[in-house]
Design a protein around this motif. Structure first.
Motif, PDB file in Angstrom:
ATOM      1  N   PRO A  44       0.745  -1.419  -0.081  1.00 33.03           N
ATOM      2  CA  PRO A  44       0.072  -0.012  -0.113  1.00 33.03           C
ATOM      3  C   PRO A  44       0.777   1.206   0.063  1.00 33.03           C
ATOM      4  O   PRO A  44       2.096   1.252   0.423  1.00 33.03           O
ATOM      5  CB  PRO A  44      -0.801  -0.147   1.399  1.00 33.03           C
ATOM      6  CG  PRO A  44      -0.767  -1.693   1.749  1.00 33.03           C
ATOM      7  CD  PRO A  44       0.423  -1.961   1.313  1.00 33.03           C
ATOM      8  N   TYR A  45       0.243   2.435  -0.497  1.00 39.32           N
ATOM      9  CA  TYR A  45       1.209   3.487  -0.448  1.00 39.32           C
ATOM     10  C   TYR A  45       1.213   3.947   0.913  1.00 39.32           C
ATOM     11  O   TYR A  45       0.427   3.931   1.878  1.00 39.32           O
ATOM     12  CB  TYR A  45       0.151   4.586  -1.317  1.00 39.32           C
ATOM     13  CG  TYR A  45       0.624   6.130  -1.128  1.00 39.32           C
ATOM     14  CD1 TYR A  45       1.805   6.488  -2.086  1.00 39.32           C
ATOM     15  CD2 TYR A  45       0.239   6.938  -0.133  1.00 39.32           C
ATOM     16  CE1 TYR A  45       2.507   7.917  -2.129  1.00 39.32           C
ATOM     17  CE2 TYR A  45       1.122   8.181  -0.107  1.00 39.32           C
ATOM     18  CZ  TYR A  45       2.118   8.467  -0.990  1.00 39.32           C
ATOM     19  OH  TYR A  45       2.608   9.763  -1.078  1.00 39.32           O
ATOM     20  N   THR A  46       2.382   4.872   1.102  1.00 35.53           N
ATOM     21  CA  THR A  46       2.704   5.281   2.449  1.00 35.53           C
ATOM     22  C   THR A  46       3.620   6.609   2.112  1.00 35.53           C
ATOM     23  O   THR A  46       4.080   6.592   1.006  1.00 35.53           O
ATOM     24  CB  THR A  46       3.474   4.418   3.255  1.00 35.53           C
ATOM     25  OG1 THR A  46       3.508   4.845   4.673  1.00 35.53           O
ATOM     26  CG2 THR A  46       5.019   4.050   2.739  1.00 35.53           C
ATOM     27  N   ASN A  47       3.643   7.528   2.765  1.00 32.86           N
ATOM     28  CA  ASN A  47       4.310   8.811   2.635  1.00 32.86           C
ATOM     29  C   ASN A  47       5.804   8.409   3.037  1.00 32.86           C
ATOM     30  O   ASN A  47       6.160   7.343   3.529  1.00 32.86           O
ATOM     31  CB  ASN A  47       3.985   9.688   3.610  1.00 32.86           C
ATOM     32  CG  ASN A  47       2.631  10.312   3.755  1.00 32.86           C
ATOM     33  OD1 ASN A  47       2.040  10.601   2.359  1.00 32.86           O
ATOM     34  ND2 ASN A  47       1.900  10.385   4.518  1.00 32.86           N
ATOM     35  N   MET A  48       6.718   9.209   2.789  1.00 33.53           N
ATOM     36  CA  MET A  48       8.012   9.176   2.987  1.00 33.53           C
ATOM     37  C   MET A  48       8.439   8.956   4.228  1.00 33.53           C
ATOM     38  O   MET A  48       8.032   9.755   5.074  1.00 33.53           O
ATOM     39  CB  MET A  48       8.977  10.323   2.409  1.00 33.53           C
ATOM     40  CG  MET A  48       9.000  10.401   0.791  1.00 33.53           C
ATOM     41  SD  MET A  48       9.755  11.716   0.116  1.00 33.53           S
ATOM     42  CE  MET A  48       8.699  13.047   0.490  1.00 33.53           C
ATOM     43  N   ASN A  49       9.303   8.080   4.620  1.00 34.65           N
ATOM     44  CA  ASN A  49       9.816   7.648   5.817  1.00 34.65           C
ATOM     45  C   ASN A  49       8.834   6.922   6.844  1.00 34.65           C
ATOM     46  O   ASN A  49       8.968   6.861   8.312  1.00 34.65           O
ATOM     47  CB  ASN A  49      10.307   8.885   6.632  1.00 34.65           C
ATOM     48  CG  ASN A  49      11.625   8.688   7.387  1.00 34.65           C
ATOM     49  OD1 ASN A  49      12.078   9.413   8.098  1.00 34.65           O
ATOM     50  ND2 ASN A  49      12.461   7.915   7.166  1.00 34.65           N
ATOM     51  N   GLU A  50       7.581   6.623   6.327  1.00 38.21           N
ATOM     52  CA  GLU A  50       6.862   6.117   7.014  1.00 38.21           C
ATOM     53  C   GLU A  50       6.729   4.451   6.767  1.00 38.21           C
ATOM     54  O   GLU A  50       7.095   3.947   5.611  1.00 38.21           O
ATOM     55  CB  GLU A  50       5.306   6.425   6.789  1.00 38.21           C
ATOM     56  CG  GLU A  50       5.187   8.033   7.272  1.00 38.21           C
ATOM     57  CD  GLU A  50       3.638   8.315   7.038  1.00 38.21           C
ATOM     58  OE1 GLU A  50       3.566   9.622   7.715  1.00 38.21           O
ATOM     59  OE2 GLU A  50       2.873   7.895   6.290  1.00 38.21           O
ATOM     60  N   THR A  51       6.155   3.634   7.689  1.00 39.56           N
ATOM     61  CA  THR A  51       5.973   2.288   7.486  1.00 39.56           C
ATOM     62  C   THR A  51       4.641   1.684   7.122  1.00 39.56           C
ATOM     63  O   THR A  51       3.634   2.135   7.622  1.00 39.56           O
ATOM     64  CB  THR A  51       6.743   1.713   8.796  1.00 39.56           C
ATOM     65  OG1 THR A  51       7.997   1.884   9.046  1.00 39.56           O
ATOM     66  CG2 THR A  51       6.577  -0.002   8.582  1.00 39.56           C
ATOM     67  N   VAL A  52       4.700   0.779   6.345  1.00 41.52           N
ATOM     68  CA  VAL A  52       3.314   0.205   5.847  1.00 41.52           C
ATOM     69  C   VAL A  52       3.467  -1.377   5.884  1.00 41.52           C
ATOM     70  O   VAL A  52       4.520  -1.806   5.826  1.00 41.52           O
ATOM     71  CB  VAL A  52       2.933   0.704   4.430  1.00 41.52           C
ATOM     72  CG1 VAL A  52       3.756   0.305   3.466  1.00 41.52           C
ATOM     73  CG2 VAL A  52       1.384   0.440   4.140  1.00 41.52           C
ATOM     74  N   THR A  53       2.372  -2.015   6.341  1.00 38.98           N
ATOM     75  CA  THR A  53       2.240  -3.303   6.466  1.00 38.98           C
ATOM     76  C   THR A  53       1.440  -4.033   5.310  1.00 38.98           C
ATOM     77  O   THR A  53       0.329  -3.447   4.903  1.00 38.98           O
ATOM     78  CB  THR A  53       1.778  -4.064   7.570  1.00 38.98           C
ATOM     79  OG1 THR A  53       2.492  -3.511   9.017  1.00 38.98           O
ATOM     80  CG2 THR A  53       1.628  -5.302   7.763  1.00 38.98           C
ATOM     81  N   THR A  54       1.764  -4.838   4.490  1.00 42.42           N
ATOM     82  CA  THR A  54       1.334  -5.444   3.559  1.00 42.42           C
ATOM     83  C   THR A  54      -0.006  -6.352   3.850  1.00 42.42           C
ATOM     84  O   THR A  54      -0.118  -6.802   4.793  1.00 42.42           O
ATOM     85  CB  THR A  54       2.092  -6.289   2.724  1.00 42.42           C
ATOM     86  OG1 THR A  54       2.476  -7.412   3.368  1.00 42.42           O
ATOM     87  CG2 THR A  54       3.139  -5.611   2.089  1.00 42.42           C
ATOM     88  N   MET A  55      -0.899  -6.692   2.991  1.00 44.67           N
ATOM     89  CA  MET A  55      -1.952  -7.718   3.371  1.00 44.67           C
ATOM     90  C   MET A  55      -1.063  -8.907   3.472  1.00 44.67           C
ATOM     91  O   MET A  55       0.176  -9.249   2.920  1.00 44.67           O
ATOM     92  CB  MET A  55      -2.951  -7.785   2.186  1.00 44.67           C
ATOM     93  CG  MET A  55      -3.956  -6.731   2.423  1.00 44.67           C
ATOM     94  SD  MET A  55      -5.050  -6.782   3.821  1.00 44.67           S
ATOM     95  CE  MET A  55      -5.906  -8.416   3.515  1.00 44.67           C
ATOM     96  N   PRO A  56      -1.645 -10.066   4.166  1.00 50.25           N
ATOM     97  CA  PRO A  56      -0.997 -11.110   4.204  1.00 50.25           C
ATOM     98  C   PRO A  56      -1.016 -12.044   3.002  1.00 50.25           C
ATOM     99  O   PRO A  56      -1.796 -12.139   2.115  1.00 50.25           O
ATOM    100  CB  PRO A  56      -1.846 -12.285   5.325  1.00 50.25           C
ATOM    101  CG  PRO A  56      -2.526 -11.012   5.971  1.00 50.25           C
ATOM    102  CD  PRO A  56      -2.768  -9.807   5.114  1.00 50.25           C
ATOM    103  N   VAL A  57       0.169 -12.873   2.821  1.00 45.86           N
ATOM    104  CA  VAL A  57       0.212 -13.660   1.657  1.00 45.86           C
ATOM    105  C   VAL A  57       0.559 -15.126   2.125  1.00 45.86           C
ATOM    106  O   VAL A  57       1.288 -15.243   3.009  1.00 45.86           O
ATOM    107  CB  VAL A  57       1.530 -13.183   0.592  1.00 45.86           C
ATOM    108  CG1 VAL A  57       1.710 -14.126  -0.363  1.00 45.86           C
ATOM    109  CG2 VAL A  57       1.193 -11.751   0.023  1.00 45.86           C
ATOM    110  N   ASP A  58      -0.301 -16.123   1.366  1.00 46.53           N
ATOM    111  CA  ASP A  58      -0.268 -17.552   1.837  1.00 46.53           C
ATOM    112  C   ASP A  58       0.904 -18.169   1.079  1.00 46.53           C
ATOM    113  O   ASP A  58       0.958 -18.196  -0.257  1.00 46.53           O
ATOM    114  CB  ASP A  58      -1.365 -18.088   1.706  1.00 46.53           C
ATOM    115  CG  ASP A  58      -1.415 -19.511   2.045  1.00 46.53           C
ATOM    116  OD1 ASP A  58      -0.403 -20.023   2.306  1.00 46.53           O
ATOM    117  OD2 ASP A  58      -2.648 -20.251   2.020  1.00 46.53           O
TER     118      ASP A  58
END
Length: 222
Positions: A141-155
């Motif tokens: 997912p999009y996030t701003n500079m210097n920020e952390t984002v978590t993806t959706m789970p992948v099997d």
């Protein structure tokens, strides 16, 4: 094989109501995971920079792969953007223990660039770092500079001791790049550009977690 968990289309039921249908479900999944589900993270799978490697480090800003896991959001690692490698860039992780089931990835975007942020990657898994099994896509997912984002789970749909994350799409000014075929065979820089654009990327932090669905979180009683 697409590991994005599922996508929705809509079918008109009457003039007001629409019923969502699954248009794509990850191959071999017995059921799609509920979007309302939350997940419990296990211990991080990257504990030392020696686990990381890449086929295409940049000769200037890719010399320190440890910057991708040093806990400092102000440093970053960069894949090649000087067209020295004629293949899609990837980040490879040698796991301390084999992993299976669901994973999530935390991605921290570098602080001073709007180009090259990861949008989409293709995951492969291996037990010997030589023979690779296709797992599917990781959506970031999009996030701003210097920020952390978590993806959706992948099997992962298998057990692997090595994971490879191949960049297929990145952020560009005003949007995203064309998507690159992770399996394209490229013979020249001109062909590489025509196939979808140079697939460089950068990360301030990159971490993988095994995850399990929480059992008592859904509003519908699941």
């Amino acid at each position: 094989k697409d590991a994005s968990m599922f996508r929705f289309i809509e079918r008109e039921v009457d003039a007001v109501n629409y019923t969502p249908l699954f248009s794509e479900v990850k191959e071999n999944m017995s059921m799609a995971l509920d979007m309302s589900t939350t997940y419990k993270k296990g211990e991080p799978l990257i504990t030392d920079a020696s686990q990381l490697s890449s086929n295409a480090p940049d000769h200037q800003e890719g010399l320190h792969i440890e910057y991708a896991c040093d806990g400092n959001p102000n440093t970053f690692w960069h894949s090649d953007y000087h067209k020295q490698y004629l293949e899609p860039a990837y980040l490879q992780v040698a796991l301390n223990q084999p992993v299976s089931g669901l994973i999530q990835v935390d991605v921290t975007r570098r602080q001073n660039s709007g180009y090259g942020h990861i949008v989409r990657m293709y995951i492969q898994g291996s037990t010997d770092a030589e023979n690779w099994t296709n797992v599917g896509y990781l959506e970031v997912p999009y996030t701003n500079m210097n920020e952390t984002v978590t993806t959706m789970p992948v099997d992962l749909d298998g057990t692997y001791s090595n994971l490879r994350f191949i960049l297929t799409q990145r952020a560009i000014s005003g949007g995203v790049s064309p998507e690159f075929d992770p399996f394209a065979v490229i013979t020249s820089a001109d062909q590489y550009d025509k196939e979808g654009g140079w697939t460089y990327f950068h990360v301030a932090e990159f971490q993988i977690y095994p995850v399990t669905p929480n059992s008592d979180l859904s509003a519908n009683g699941k």
